[in-house]
Scaffold this active site. Structure first.
Site, short mmCIF file in Angstrom:
data_model
loop_
_atom_site.label_atom_id
_atom_site.label_comp_id
_atom_site.label_asym_id
_atom_site.label_seq_id
_atom_site.Cartn_x
_atom_site.Cartn_y
_atom_site.Cartn_z
N ASP A 1 3.96 -4.56 -7.49
CA ASP A 1 3.36 -3.35 -6.93
C ASP A 1 3.91 -2.09 -7.59
OD1 ASP A 1 5.63 -4.46 -5.21
OD2 ASP A 1 5.60 -2.37 -4.55
N GLY B 1 2.48 3.70 1.60
CA GLY B 1 3.01 3.89 2.94
C GLY B 1 3.52 5.28 3.21
N ARG B 2 3.70 6.08 2.16
CA ARG B 2 4.15 7.46 2.35
C ARG B 2 3.62 8.36 1.24
NH1 ARG B 2 10.53 7.22 0.59
NH2 ARG B 2 10.29 5.73 -1.12
N ARG C 1 3.17 14.12 -7.72
CA ARG C 1 3.15 13.29 -8.93
C ARG C 1 1.73 13.28 -9.51
NH1 ARG C 1 5.85 7.62 -7.17
NH2 ARG C 1 3.80 7.27 -6.24
N ASP D 1 8.68 5.73 8.22
CA ASP D 1 8.30 7.00 8.84
C ASP D 1 7.41 7.85 7.94
OD1 ASP D 1 10.07 7.92 6.90
OD2 ASP D 1 11.66 8.44 8.32
N LYS E 1 4.10 12.33 -2.63
CA LYS E 1 4.97 11.24 -2.18
C LYS E 1 5.96 11.79 -1.16
CE LYS E 1 8.24 7.68 -3.74
NZ LYS E 1 8.89 7.04 -4.91
N GLY F 1 0.80 -1.22 0.00
CA GLY F 1 0.00 0.00 0.00
C GLY F 1 0.83 1.27 0.00
#
Length: 646
Positions: free
Chosen positions: A364, A196-197, A287, A229, A217, A194
């Protein structure tokens, strides 16, 4: 054929392509497709209409403030700017919306933002985490702002813009989302991954009627952050910003980058995973893409047994992004798959034609729209080497440049496995046959591109050998991939015939030291003579120039008359076929590293120079020549390494 110009083909063990892949053929060609081998080709006998057609397709909680903006005045629908309207000079007159996604696809009922296993949804609502320190604008893409987002460049100078693109504020009317997906990483199922950031902050419909998804991003944690993080650093963000735009101007389908900002927030990273943690600065890239759905978007649903949701998501994807497929057609999933197979083959062939190695070709990271996404430890090959691996984290060299076509096949097989629960026995058989056509699709496009790189017209039985022979010489002499083909585009036939290679053609001069170079030149010049109605000057123009925009517009006009359904599509797919093939400049790692080192000192001058140069990669640029961008790799950069640490 020159003995030694081809390599021995070795079969991968069965687990590489799955349990049912018991038969394989050798896929002979040159070093660039070393070990490319697939099941026997079983042609359907009739061409799937989708394959042919695809040739022309081109109470919420959070910690970010809401930026209250009015609806777009030119149209009451959110996220829309009328065709022909002027560029927006203030974000007060510009809107985004997430409605198109969340009205159809389920979101996670848990609204709190903490890392967890998520089920029965496609998105989680998650707000970006603003930086705590000063944020600087490093660069923007004028073309993305103006041509895609309808924003005047002056908007980028405002505080509202900085807040928006750094995750400090969200446009009113939009709900930020993090996408749930899984994936095979380095060939192994990794379960839930997924965003994550990353945060999808909304969809914008521009004055051309195109929908674009905007994603930040490096904008903070989400439920999919695992042990991360949620941040990205300047080093990797700058590379992604530059490369996504560079790939676009090379004519390769890709996500785009609108902006790059950097903060003074401290982010700790172990760049080479050797225990040496270092302070770096947090950065965010804005993006944009038509869609961020990837193979892993479907895999996670199949692996979790969420088949109703799988069907819902697939129908949505087909309805929104695959206009040539009838969503009411019983064989729609087979038609969808055939397009993805075709366009993935085209995309990887294009990567190879410019020496691009993605670095992390996990499922992914493979777009369902067959565009290049998720730029991490990528690299443009410098000295020609089919074993080139840009990612130092890839210990097994799985994603080396010469294996990318094989990986494409592997990933498409995983896509088919994700679709299988929705297919009946006959549809499974058809889809399997379509997948078996992938080698022909890839090989045909690969051959077309490399013939174009050599200026060859028409067909000749010896073309494959001629290409393989040259690549063999390049490998033995470690010649620069980009500049070898570029200099072949610039040197005259008379200079080649006399074997007098001027010093300016330094890459060719390296190859000329090989004892077999005269033999290759003789074969090449003989082949050029078979080009009908051609001349040396026309050959050089063809190999270095770009198809006239007038001719391209005429072609699009004629296509609109012949196929109105295609008229509404973007001409990007046509550009993919008509762009030049031998750039003078690509974003080599040392060029990006030089810009990174300056940017770390808040000197963004080389970032801006690279933007200018890479916007016109086929044209000679005086500042680029002074910077050495078409010269041999400097000695300080020969051992540069990049990794997944970003």
């Amino acid at each position: 054929m020159l003995r030694g110009a081809r390599r021995t083909v070795l079969n991968f063990p069965s687990p590489f392509l799955g349990e049912n892949w018991t038969q394989r053929i050798k896929f002979p060609f040159c070093c660039l497709i070393w070990r490319l081998h697939f099941p026997p080709l079983l042609l359907l006998g009739v061409t799937c209409h989708a394959v042919v057609g695809s040739l022309w397709r081109p109470s919420l909680q959070g910690n970010a403030n809401l930026l209250h903006l009015s609806r777009n005045r030119s149209n009451p629908e959110q996220g829309y700017c009328e065709r022909g309207a002027r560029l927006v000079s203030s974000l007060d007159f510009w809107t985004l919306s997430s409605e198109n996604l969340i009205a159809v696809l389920p979101t996670d009922p848990v609204k709190e933002n903490y890392v967890r296993k998520v089920k029965n949804c496609v998105f989680s609502i998650a707000f970006p985490t603003p930086f705590q320190s000063r944020v600087r604008l490093v660069a923007v893409s004028k073309e993305v702002l103006e041509d895609i987002l309808d924003l005047d460049l002056s908007v980028s100078e405002t505080d509202d813009f900085i807040q928006l693109v750094s995750g400090g504020k969200i446009v009113f009317g939009s709900i930020p989302l993090a996408h749930r997906y899984g994936g095979h990483q380095f060939g192994i199922w990794a379960d839930q991954l997924g965003d994550g950031r990353a945060h999808l902050i909304g969809i914008y419909m521009n004055r051309q009627g195109e929908k674009w998804e905007l994603q930040l991003k490096g904008s903070g944690k989400t439920p999919y952050s695992r042990n991360g993080d949620g941040r990205a650093i300047l080093r990797s963000s700058l590379r992604e910003f530059l490369c996504s735009e560079a790939m676009h101007y090379l004519g390769i389908p890709t996500s785009r980058a609108a902006s790059l900002v950097v903060s003074d927030d401290v982010v700790w990273r172990d760049q080479f995973y050797n225990g040496n943690l270092a302070k770096e600065r947090g950065a965010v890239v804005l993006r944009v893409a038509k869609s961020w759905f990837r193979i892993g978007s479907l895999e996670i649903l199949t692996h979790s047994g969420e088949l109703d949701l799988l069907r819902m998501l697939l129908d949505f994807i087909i309805q929104e992004y695959f206009p040539l497929v009838d969503v009411k057609e019983p064989n729609r999933y087979v038609d969808f798959f055939s397009i993805v197979v075709f366009e993935t083959a085209q995309l990887i062939a294009l990567w190879m034609s410019v020496g691009f190695a993605h670095g992390v070709c996990n499922t992914d990271n493979f777009s369902l729209l067959s565009i290049t996404i998720d730029y991490g430890p990528f690299g443009f090959m410098e000295a020609y080497n089919p074993d080139f691996v840009p990612n130092t984290s890839d210990d097994e060299r799985r994603y080396k440049i010469g294996n990318q076509a094989n990986i494409g096949m592997f990933n498409l097989n995983k896509l088919l496995q994700a679709l299988n629960p929705l297919l009946n026995p006959r549809q499974k058989q058809l889809a399997t046959q379509i997948l078996k056509e992938y080698p022909v699709l890839y090989y045909t496009r690969f051959r077309e591109l490399f013939k174009a790189k050599l200026g060859l017209l028409g067909k000749s039985e010896g073309d494959d050998d001629l290409i393989a022979f040259l690549l063999h010489l390049m490998e033995k002499t470690e010649a620069d991939f980009t500049m070898t083909f570029r200099q072949l585009s610039e040197i005259t036939q008379s200079q080649l015939q006399e074997l007098v290679i001027p010093q300016e053609f330094w890459a060719l001069k390296m190859i000329s030291k090989h004892k077999l170079f005269p033999a290759w030149v003789s074969q090449y010049l003989s082949r050029l003579k078979s080009n009908i109605s051609d001349s040396d000057s026309e050959r050089r123009k063809r190999m270095t120039g770009v198809v006239s925009c007038v001719y391209l517009r005429l072609l699009i006009f004629l296509l609109a008359i012949l196929s109105p359904a295609c008229a509404s599509s973007s001409p990007e797919f046509l550009m993919m076929y008509f762009a030049s093939v031998n750039p003078r400049y690509v974003l080599k790692n040392w060029m990006a590293e030089s810009a990174v080192q300056k940017a770390e000192r808040n000197d963004f001058s080389e970032v801006h120079l690279l933007q200018q140069v890479l916007r016109h990669p086929f044209q000679k640029h005086s500042a680029a020549e002074r910077a050495g961008y078409s010269s041999p790799t400097p000695s300080w950069a020969r051992d540069l390494r990049v990794s997944c640490s970003s």
